[in-house]
Design an enzyme around this catalytic site. Sequence first.
Site, PDB file in Angstrom:
ATOM      1  N   GLU A   1       0.840  -1.200   0.000  1.00 26.96           N
ATOM      2  CA  GLU A   1       0.000   0.000   0.000  1.00 26.96           C
ATOM      3  C   GLU A   1       0.876   1.250   0.000  1.00 26.96           C
ATOM      4  OE1 GLU A   1      -2.073   1.153   3.628  1.00 26.96           O
ATOM      5  OE2 GLU A   1      -1.481  -0.740   4.527  1.00 26.96           O
TER       6      GLU A   1
ATOM      7  N   CYS B   1      -3.513  -3.238   4.510  1.00 22.95           N
ATOM      8  CA  CYS B   1      -2.578  -4.249   5.036  1.00 22.95           C
ATOM      9  C   CYS B   1      -3.008  -5.679   4.705  1.00 22.95           C
ATOM     10  CB  CYS B   1      -2.448  -4.090   6.545  1.00 22.95           C
ATOM     11  SG  CYS B   1      -1.982  -2.431   7.036  1.00 22.95           S
TER      12      CYS B   1
ATOM     13  N   HIS C   1      -2.746  -9.597  12.190  1.00 23.26           N
ATOM     14  CA  HIS C   1      -2.159  -8.387  11.608  1.00 23.26           C
ATOM     15  C   HIS C   1      -1.759  -7.480  12.774  1.00 23.26           C
ATOM     16  CE1 HIS C   1      -1.392  -4.697   9.684  1.00 23.26           C
ATOM     17  NE2 HIS C   1      -2.505  -4.116  10.106  1.00 23.26           N
TER      18      HIS C   1
HETATM   19  N1  COA Z   1       2.157   2.923  30.620  1.00 25.71           N
HETATM   20  C1  COA Z   1       1.480   1.884  30.087  1.00 25.71           C
HETATM   21  N2  COA Z   1       0.449   2.049  29.204  1.00 25.71           N
HETATM   22  C2  COA Z   1       0.128   3.323  28.838  1.00 25.71           C
HETATM   23  C3  COA Z   1       0.805   4.437  29.363  1.00 25.71           C
HETATM   24  C4  COA Z   1       1.860   4.202  30.302  1.00 25.71           C
HETATM   25  N3  COA Z   1       2.550   5.212  30.837  1.00 25.71           N
HETATM   26  N4  COA Z   1       0.249   5.549  28.835  1.00 25.71           N
HETATM   27  C5  COA Z   1      -0.742   5.142  27.998  1.00 25.71           C
HETATM   28  N5  COA Z   1      -0.814   3.797  28.004  1.00 25.71           N
HETATM   29  C6  COA Z   1      -1.716   2.935  27.223  1.00 25.71           C
HETATM   30  C7  COA Z   1      -3.134   3.458  27.130  1.00 25.71           C
HETATM   31  O1  COA Z   1      -3.894   3.088  28.281  1.00 25.71           O
HETATM   32  C8  COA Z   1      -3.613   2.762  25.868  1.00 25.71           C
HETATM   33  O2  COA Z   1      -3.945   1.417  26.148  1.00 25.71           O
HETATM   34  P1  COA Z   1      -5.347   0.791  25.663  1.00 25.71           P
HETATM   35  O3  COA Z   1      -5.370   0.926  24.156  1.00 25.71           O
HETATM   36  O4  COA Z   1      -5.276  -0.623  26.097  1.00 25.71           O
HETATM   37  O5  COA Z   1      -6.413   1.607  26.303  1.00 25.71           O
HETATM   38  C9  COA Z   1      -2.356   2.737  25.000  1.00 25.71           C
HETATM   39  O6  COA Z   1      -1.245   2.949  25.879  1.00 25.71           O
HETATM   40  C10 COA Z   1      -2.320   3.797  23.927  1.00 25.71           C
HETATM   41  O7  COA Z   1      -2.576   5.026  24.535  1.00 25.71           O
HETATM   42  P2  COA Z   1      -3.532   6.088  23.834  1.00 25.71           P
HETATM   43  O8  COA Z   1      -3.642   7.271  24.700  1.00 25.71           O
HETATM   44  O9  COA Z   1      -4.801   5.423  23.394  1.00 25.71           O
HETATM   45  O10 COA Z   1      -2.597   6.426  22.579  1.00 25.71           O
HETATM   46  P3  COA Z   1      -2.827   7.363  21.352  1.00 25.71           P
HETATM   47  O11 COA Z   1      -4.054   8.196  21.454  1.00 25.71           O
HETATM   48  O12 COA Z   1      -1.537   8.074  21.194  1.00 25.71           O
HETATM   49  O13 COA Z   1      -3.085   6.365  20.099  1.00 25.71           O
HETATM   50  C11 COA Z   1      -3.005   4.491  18.617  1.00 25.71           C
HETATM   51  C12 COA Z   1      -2.641   5.045  20.019  1.00 25.71           C
HETATM   52  C13 COA Z   1      -2.560   3.051  18.514  1.00 25.71           C
HETATM   53  C14 COA Z   1      -4.515   4.584  18.395  1.00 25.71           C
HETATM   54  C15 COA Z   1      -2.259   5.365  17.559  1.00 25.71           C
HETATM   55  O14 COA Z   1      -0.884   5.162  17.716  1.00 25.71           O
HETATM   56  C16 COA Z   1      -2.649   5.077  16.139  1.00 25.71           C
HETATM   57  O15 COA Z   1      -3.632   5.589  15.633  1.00 25.71           O
HETATM   58  N6  COA Z   1      -1.865   4.223  15.423  1.00 25.71           N
HETATM   59  C17 COA Z   1      -2.173   3.796  14.062  1.00 25.71           C
HETATM   60  C18 COA Z   1      -3.036   2.557  14.119  1.00 25.71           C
HETATM   61  C19 COA Z   1      -3.277   2.026  12.728  1.00 25.71           C
HETATM   62  O16 COA Z   1      -2.372   2.016  11.931  1.00 25.71           O
HETATM   63  N7  COA Z   1      -4.478   1.588  12.417  1.00 25.71           N
HETATM   64  C20 COA Z   1      -4.818   1.154  11.077  1.00 25.71           C
HETATM   65  C21 COA Z   1      -4.327  -0.181  10.698  1.00 25.71           C
HETATM   66  S1  COA Z   1      -5.052  -1.522  11.585  1.00 25.71           S
END
Ligand code: COA
Length: 390
Positions: free
Chosen positions: A79, A111, A233
């Site tokens: 992609e 993906c 994935h």
């Molecule tokens: N210690 C441990 N865990 C922690 C933490 C810490 N200090 N701080 C945050 N976390 C955890 C949160 O609780 C959360 O866990 P959960 O998902 O089980 O609730 C996780 O870390 C991520 O934190 P969050 O605040 O939700 O992160 P974010 O808003 O920055 O976004 C993603 C995370 C994954 C959504 C983001 O990186 C993203 O959009 N990635 C792309 C995903 C993708 O490619 N999708 C399409 C293809 S499938």
Amino acid sequence: MSVGIDDISFYSSGMFLPLATLAEHNGEDPDKYRIGIGQNRMGVPAQDEDIVTLAANAARPLINDENREKITTVLFATESSIDQSKAAGVYVQRLLGLGSNCRVVELKQACYSATAALQMACGLVARKPSVQVLIVASDIARYGFDTPGEATQGCGAVAFIVKAEPRLLSVHAENGCYSEDVMDFWRPNYMDTALVDGKYSTIIYLKALRQSWKNYQEAGGLSFGELSRFCYHLPFTKMGEKAHRKLAVTNGETMDEARLEQQIGAGLHYNRQIGNSYSASLYIGLVSLLENDAEDLSGKHIGLFSYGSGCVGEFFSATVQPGYKTFSRRAAHIDMLETRQELDYEGYASLFSHTSPKDGGEHYFAEEAAGHFRLAGIHDHKRIYTEVGE
Ligand code: COA
């Protein structure tokens, strides 16, 4: 007749950024990336690496004088395509010296597309068991600086050969699919970075998993208890854990930490080190499972879930073949990961700010690639690939 994966190999870029470095720069707790997202490092491509060089480097160990002429199809899943017309696999066919009586085509669906390639390849081999199909899945995941997706970037390629009576994995005919027109992640042609609603994408991923599983069950697939290991994935490895817990609940099963580790743990190692590799990620997870699971998996059944945003999901299964460990490429994979060059934040920012020249001029890139093949330059809108040191 059994049809499936006979040999498999993966490759990532020669450079990486520790996510602790990114966390420090972004003012985040490193445990958010390490534990919350489940990633340690991300692969960062040099200027002279792209999806073609990653793919050719992944596939090179699989090609020999015995199979060179038997490979009659190359399917390139990606992609992060470099051309709207020409299939990236045509470059790979030349770089690997494959026979010219070969069909080459590129497939896209976020993906997911390597799984479409695998199912197509199984069909081709079932119809004509003497042929072999080379599948390469290669991607560079870019979300942009200071976006939530930044910590889930990465790059990598996987290559595998599909043939009759495979030495590694026999792929079952039963499968389950789910498609829905949703906007959880996409990249318009005029953009270099993806647009993503990460939280929504997680919800849709899990919905596609449930629906694909249901369809797999309706097709006569194995029960949850009959499957010993699961590969998912992995846009980030925590997603695999979320998915597996969800699938267990869907089947009325409990999933404690020990069972989770046993059923999916070994499959997460490599992805944790390279980050998201989009179309390659499920199959790099499969390599990680086969090479790092402490148990002998011979004769055991594996469940695999492929997901591509937009979206298409597919659940399918396979049986590990006796003697599969004999053909392991673990030492080479570990060596490749451990000899990568560590970047500081400035080095990463400089490489990820680089965009491909579009002016049709003569551009040559410094030799930085660590693999066998490199993108030497772009001249008159044509990409010039060479062997390193050429
Ligand atoms: N210690 C441990 N865990 C922690 C933490 C810490 N200090 N701080 C945050 N976390 C955890 C949160 O609780 C959360 O866990 P959960 O998902 O089980 O609730 C996780 O870390 C991520 O934190 P969050 O605040 O939700 O992160 P974010 O808003 O920055 O976004 C993603 C995370 C994954 C959504 C983001 O990186 C993203 O959009 N990635 C792309 C995903 C993708 O490619 N999708 C399409 C293809 S499938």
